[in-house]
Design a protein around this motif. Sequence first.
Motif, PDB file in Angstrom:
ATOM      1  N   ALA A  69       0.833  -1.202   0.000  1.00 55.31           N
ATOM      2  CA  ALA A  69       0.000   0.000   0.000  1.00 55.31           C
ATOM      3  C   ALA A  69       0.871   1.256   0.000  1.00 55.31           C
ATOM      4  O   ALA A  69       0.583   2.228  -0.710  1.00 55.31           O
ATOM      5  CB  ALA A  69      -0.940  -0.009   1.197  1.00 55.31           C
ATOM      6  N   ALA A  70       1.955   1.241   0.769  1.00 55.25           N
ATOM      7  CA  ALA A  70       2.880   2.377   0.785  1.00 55.25           C
ATOM      8  C   ALA A  70       3.558   2.530  -0.567  1.00 55.25           C
ATOM      9  O   ALA A  70       3.721   3.648  -1.077  1.00 55.25           O
ATOM     10  CB  ALA A  70       3.922   2.183   1.881  1.00 55.25           C
ATOM     11  N   ARG A  71       3.896   1.406  -1.153  1.00 59.11           N
ATOM     12  CA  ARG A  71       4.544   1.438  -2.471  1.00 59.11           C
ATOM     13  C   ARG A  71       3.590   1.995  -3.534  1.00 59.11           C
ATOM     14  O   ARG A  71       3.993   2.777  -4.395  1.00 59.11           O
ATOM     15  CB  ARG A  71       4.994   0.027  -2.841  1.00 59.11           C
ATOM     16  N   ARG A  72       2.317   1.581  -3.470  1.00 64.08           N
ATOM     17  CA  ARG A  72       1.330   2.104  -4.428  1.00 64.08           C
ATOM     18  C   ARG A  72       1.117   3.604  -4.240  1.00 64.08           C
ATOM     19  O   ARG A  72       0.971   4.333  -5.206  1.00 64.08           O
ATOM     20  CB  ARG A  72      -0.002   1.378  -4.286  1.00 64.08           C
ATOM     21  N   ALA A  73       1.104   4.043  -2.989  1.00 60.28           N
ATOM     22  CA  ALA A  73       0.933   5.478  -2.723  1.00 60.28           C
ATOM     23  C   ALA A  73       2.156   6.238  -3.230  1.00 60.28           C
ATOM     24  O   ALA A  73       2.018   7.323  -3.803  1.00 60.28           O
ATOM     25  CB  ALA A  73       0.727   5.723  -1.234  1.00 60.28           C
ATOM     26  N   GLY A  74       3.335   5.674  -3.022  1.00 57.26           N
ATOM     27  CA  GLY A  74       4.565   6.263  -3.540  1.00 57.26           C
ATOM     28  C   GLY A  74       4.936   7.607  -2.933  1.00 57.26           C
ATOM     29  O   GLY A  74       5.664   8.371  -3.567  1.00 57.26           O
ATOM     30  N   THR A  75       4.472   7.895  -1.749  1.00 54.32           N
ATOM     31  CA  THR A  75       4.777   9.171  -1.117  1.00 54.32           C
ATOM     32  C   THR A  75       5.728   8.979   0.054  1.00 54.32           C
ATOM     33  O   THR A  75       5.827   7.887   0.629  1.00 54.32           O
ATOM     34  CB  THR A  75       3.497   9.851  -0.589  1.00 54.32           C
ATOM     35  N   ARG A  76       6.433  10.065   0.396  1.00 54.48           N
ATOM     36  CA  ARG A  76       7.326  10.023   1.548  1.00 54.48           C
ATOM     37  C   ARG A  76       6.547   9.682   2.807  1.00 54.48           C
ATOM     38  O   ARG A  76       7.001   8.894   3.637  1.00 54.48           O
ATOM     39  CB  ARG A  76       8.026  11.368   1.716  1.00 54.48           C
ATOM     40  N   GLU A  77       5.364  10.288   2.929  1.00 57.13           N
ATOM     41  CA  GLU A  77       4.552  10.071   4.124  1.00 57.13           C
ATOM     42  C   GLU A  77       4.182   8.600   4.290  1.00 57.13           C
ATOM     43  O   GLU A  77       4.201   8.064   5.401  1.00 57.13           O
ATOM     44  CB  GLU A  77       3.279  10.922   4.074  1.00 57.13           C
ATOM     45  N   ALA A  78       3.841   7.952   3.184  1.00 58.18           N
ATOM     46  CA  ALA A  78       3.440   6.545   3.249  1.00 58.18           C
ATOM     47  C   ALA A  78       4.599   5.665   3.705  1.00 58.18           C
ATOM     48  O   ALA A  78       4.434   4.787   4.569  1.00 58.18           O
ATOM     49  CB  ALA A  78       2.916   6.080   1.894  1.00 58.18           C
ATOM     50  N   PHE A  79       5.801   5.898   3.135  1.00 58.55           N
ATOM     51  CA  PHE A  79       6.957   5.094   3.532  1.00 58.55           C
ATOM     52  C   PHE A  79       7.398   5.415   4.955  1.00 58.55           C
ATOM     53  O   PHE A  79       7.780   4.519   5.713  1.00 58.55           O
ATOM     54  CB  PHE A  79       8.115   5.291   2.553  1.00 58.55           C
ATOM     55  N   GLU A  80       7.322   6.686   5.347  1.00 53.87           N
ATOM     56  CA  GLU A  80       7.688   7.051   6.717  1.00 53.87           C
ATOM     57  C   GLU A  80       6.746   6.415   7.728  1.00 53.87           C
ATOM     58  O   GLU A  80       7.176   5.953   8.796  1.00 53.87           O
ATOM     59  CB  GLU A  80       7.709   8.570   6.867  1.00 53.87           C
ATOM     60  N   LEU A  81       5.467   6.385   7.402  1.00 54.18           N
ATOM     61  CA  LEU A  81       4.496   5.738   8.289  1.00 54.18           C
ATOM     62  C   LEU A  81       4.776   4.246   8.398  1.00 54.18           C
ATOM     63  O   LEU A  81       4.753   3.669   9.487  1.00 54.18           O
ATOM     64  CB  LEU A  81       3.071   5.976   7.791  1.00 54.18           C
ATOM     65  N   PHE A  82       5.077   3.608   7.264  1.00 52.42           N
ATOM     66  CA  PHE A  82       5.391   2.175   7.293  1.00 52.42           C
ATOM     67  C   PHE A  82       6.613   1.921   8.170  1.00 52.42           C
ATOM     68  O   PHE A  82       6.624   1.006   8.996  1.00 52.42           O
ATOM     69  CB  PHE A  82       5.630   1.637   5.879  1.00 52.42           C
ATOM     70  N   HIS A  86       6.650  -0.377  11.410  1.00 54.27           N
ATOM     71  CA  HIS A  86       7.299  -1.690  11.253  1.00 54.27           C
ATOM     72  C   HIS A  86       8.806  -1.532  11.067  1.00 54.27           C
ATOM     73  O   HIS A  86       9.397  -2.180  10.189  1.00 54.27           O
ATOM     74  CB  HIS A  86       6.695  -2.433  10.054  1.00 54.27           C
ATOM     75  N   GLY A  87       9.434  -0.698  11.863  1.00 47.60           N
ATOM     76  CA  GLY A  87      10.862  -0.402  11.712  1.00 47.60           C
ATOM     77  C   GLY A  87      11.777  -1.595  11.862  1.00 47.60           C
ATOM     78  O   GLY A  87      12.874  -1.608  11.295  1.00 47.60           O
ATOM     79  N   ASP A  88      11.356  -2.621  12.573  1.00 45.93           N
ATOM     80  CA  ASP A  88      12.217  -3.792  12.776  1.00 45.93           C
ATOM     81  C   ASP A  88      11.929  -4.911  11.775  1.00 45.93           C
ATOM     82  O   ASP A  88      12.602  -5.943  11.800  1.00 45.93           O
ATOM     83  CB  ASP A  88      12.081  -4.313  14.207  1.00 45.93           C
ATOM     84  N   ASP A  89      10.968  -4.718  10.894  1.00 49.27           N
ATOM     85  CA  ASP A  89      10.633  -5.732   9.892  1.00 49.27           C
ATOM     86  C   ASP A  89      11.635  -5.653   8.734  1.00 49.27           C
ATOM     87  O   ASP A  89      12.121  -4.571   8.405  1.00 49.27           O
ATOM     88  CB  ASP A  89       9.212  -5.497   9.363  1.00 49.27           C
ATOM     89  N   PRO A  90      11.966  -6.792   8.100  1.00 51.88           N
ATOM     90  CA  PRO A  90      12.881  -6.760   6.951  1.00 51.88           C
ATOM     91  C   PRO A  90      12.380  -5.853   5.815  1.00 51.88           C
ATOM     92  O   PRO A  90      13.194  -5.266   5.089  1.00 51.88           O
ATOM     93  CB  PRO A  90      12.949  -8.218   6.489  1.00 51.88           C
ATOM     94  N   GLN A  94      13.612  -2.126   2.708  1.00 47.73           N
ATOM     95  CA  GLN A  94      13.151  -1.792   1.352  1.00 47.73           C
ATOM     96  C   GLN A  94      12.432  -0.457   1.353  1.00 47.73           C
ATOM     97  O   GLN A  94      12.588   0.344   0.427  1.00 47.73           O
ATOM     98  CB  GLN A  94      12.230  -2.887   0.815  1.00 47.73           C
ATOM     99  N   ALA A  95      11.666  -0.200   2.400  1.00 43.54           N
ATOM    100  CA  ALA A  95      10.955   1.076   2.492  1.00 43.54           C
ATOM    101  C   ALA A  95      11.946   2.228   2.629  1.00 43.54           C
ATOM    102  O   ALA A  95      11.756   3.292   2.022  1.00 43.54           O
ATOM    103  CB  ALA A  95       9.999   1.051   3.681  1.00 43.54           C
ATOM    104  N   ARG A  96      13.010   2.028   3.387  1.00 43.85           N
ATOM    105  CA  ARG A  96      14.034   3.068   3.516  1.00 43.85           C
ATOM    106  C   ARG A  96      14.710   3.323   2.174  1.00 43.85           C
ATOM    107  O   ARG A  96      15.002   4.470   1.822  1.00 43.85           O
ATOM    108  CB  ARG A  96      15.059   2.664   4.577  1.00 43.85           C
ATOM    109  N   ALA A  97      14.985   2.250   1.421  1.00 41.23           N
ATOM    110  CA  ALA A  97      15.601   2.402   0.099  1.00 41.23           C
ATOM    111  C   ALA A  97      14.661   3.163  -0.842  1.00 41.23           C
ATOM    112  O   ALA A  97      15.107   4.046  -1.598  1.00 41.23           O
ATOM    113  CB  ALA A  97      15.946   1.031  -0.483  1.00 41.23           C
TER     114      ALA A  97
END
Length: 104
Positions: A69-82, A86-90, A94-97
């Motif tokens: 869902a964050a990838r589909r949104a493609g926004t900084r906010e979406a990836f930052e929220l993810f 879920h900062g400790d998830d593998p 990918q979200a940071r990249a």
Amino acid sequence: MKLGPLAAGLIGAVAMLAGPDHLPIGELPAMASKANADDSGKPSAKAGRAPSMPMARDPSAAVAEEFEAARRAGTREAFELFIARHGDDPLAEQARAELKRLPR
């Protein structure tokens, strides 16, 4: 508080007068089996079974869906929220990249 015999008898009489389709407080009405019947009036196959809990959902599947869902949104906010959730998830790596690739 103790109920005397008269009070207990009154409560029982009120419960009986409530009708045959009602059970004591906190219990299901007797009409529940009729509500589970199909149009023909016969109880459905589910009516005789005890209710069951759905199987627990795999948490990693839910995290993967949130990443998509964050990838589909493609926004900084979406990836930052993810990443915040879920900062400790593998998938957080990918979200940071993905976040680094986005323009500021």
